[in-house]
Design an enzyme around this catalytic site. Structure first.
Site, PDB file in Angstrom:
ATOM      1  N   VAL A   1      26.054  56.866  24.953  1.00 28.31           N
ATOM      2  CA  VAL A   1      26.273  55.910  25.967  1.00 28.31           C
ATOM      3  C   VAL A   1      27.523  55.798  26.571  1.00 28.31           C
ATOM      4  CG1 VAL A   1      25.045  54.516  24.246  1.00 28.31           C
ATOM      5  CG2 VAL A   1      27.404  54.611  23.583  1.00 28.31           C
TER       6      VAL A   1
ATOM      7  N   TYR B   1      39.511  52.076  16.327  1.00 27.18           N
ATOM      8  CA  TYR B   1      38.406  51.293  16.054  1.00 27.18           C
ATOM      9  C   TYR B   1      38.666  49.930  16.332  1.00 27.18           C
ATOM     10  CZ  TYR B   1      33.980  50.546  13.349  1.00 27.18           C
ATOM     11  OH  TYR B   1      32.608  49.972  13.088  1.00 27.18           O
TER      12      TYR B   1
ATOM     13  N   ALA C   1      40.682  48.427  18.065  1.00 27.33           N
ATOM     14  CA  ALA C   1      40.906  47.904  19.394  1.00 27.33           C
ATOM     15  C   ALA C   1      39.827  47.990  19.914  1.00 27.33           C
ATOM     16  CB  ALA C   1      42.040  48.925  19.810  1.00 27.33           C
TER      17      ALA C   1
END
Length: 243
Positions: free
Chosen positions: A61, A154, A156
């Protein structure tokens, strides 16, 4: 053929969501994975065991070209397919104190969660707008809501996704598209497997970790027509863990 796409659908919460969307809402589920094809096949088997159908799609992704190529190829070979639901679940954690955090540990976590959301959702958003229906559900975390020490990257990334959820929801609401975020707390999964569950349970009012199926139940509701008047929301599912 009405379809739902779940990124990071091979294991844990993602797997439970894939199975639930097929079972309860009758969607043909696109199971995205990046590394573990065997795990993705287990997810597909779980869907088929309940009478549902699915397709495994491999792409990262965080890689815009890979996302576009994989989804374009799938669309061109399935012209009758209509994507109605997007669940942005893919995410990675590379925990550590901020003062020792490498640039790679920062960037890779941000890229997977935030840029992953952009790459996948942006690919489909005009189609959702034209069909005047859609459900976008972003899996964030208690870390993105209250912040967790040792997880600045993580936290953020997930907080950024929270803000994106609220903004995009306002842009597309008139076209009957909802955008919501689900913020799990401690859920039994690969990501929590090495945590000290006995000690952490003391922090949880419900006195237990949650199960992936419980998160999937919530996502399935938000993905259904029943949730048409809920948008821009962050729904916590954490057993009562609040700052």
């Amino acid at each position: 053929m009405k379809c739902a796409l779940v990124t990071g659908g091979s294991r844990g919460i993602g797997r439970a969501i894939c199975i639930k969307l097929a079972q309860e809402l009758g969607y043909h589920v696109l199971i995205n994975f990046q590394h573990n094809e065997d795990a993705a096949k287990v997810t597909l088997a779980g869907i088929e065991a309940t009478g549902g159908t699915g397709t495994i799609l491999k792409f990262d992704v965080a890689d815009h070209a890979a996302v576009t190529n994989a989804l374009s190829q799938w669309e061109s070979s399935h012209p009758e397919a209509v994507i109605e639901v997007i669940v942005n679940n893919a995410g990675i954690a590379k925990d550590g104190l901020f003062m020792w955090m490498s640039s790679e540990d920062w960037s890779s976590v941000i890229n997977t969660t935030v840029n992953g959301f952009y790459h996948v959702t942006q690919f489909f958003i005009q189609k959702l707008l034209r069909q005047r229906y859609g459900r976008i559900i972003n899996i964030i975390s208690v870390s993105g809501v209250k912040g967790t020490p040792g997880q600045t990257n993580y936290s953020a990334a997930k907080a950024a996704l929270l803000g994106a959820t609220k903004a995009l929801a306002q842009e597309v609401a008139k076209r009957n598209i909802t955008v919501n975020a689900v913020a799990p707390g401690f859920i039994h999964s690969d990501m929590t497997a090495n945590m000290d569950e006995k000690e952490l349970k003391k922090l949880i009012p419900a006195n237990r970790f949650g199960e992936p199926e419980e998160v999937a139940d919530l996502v399935s509701f938000l993905a259904s027509p029943k949730a048409g008047y809920i948008t821009g929301e962050v729904i916590n599912i954490n057993g009562g863990v609040y700052s």
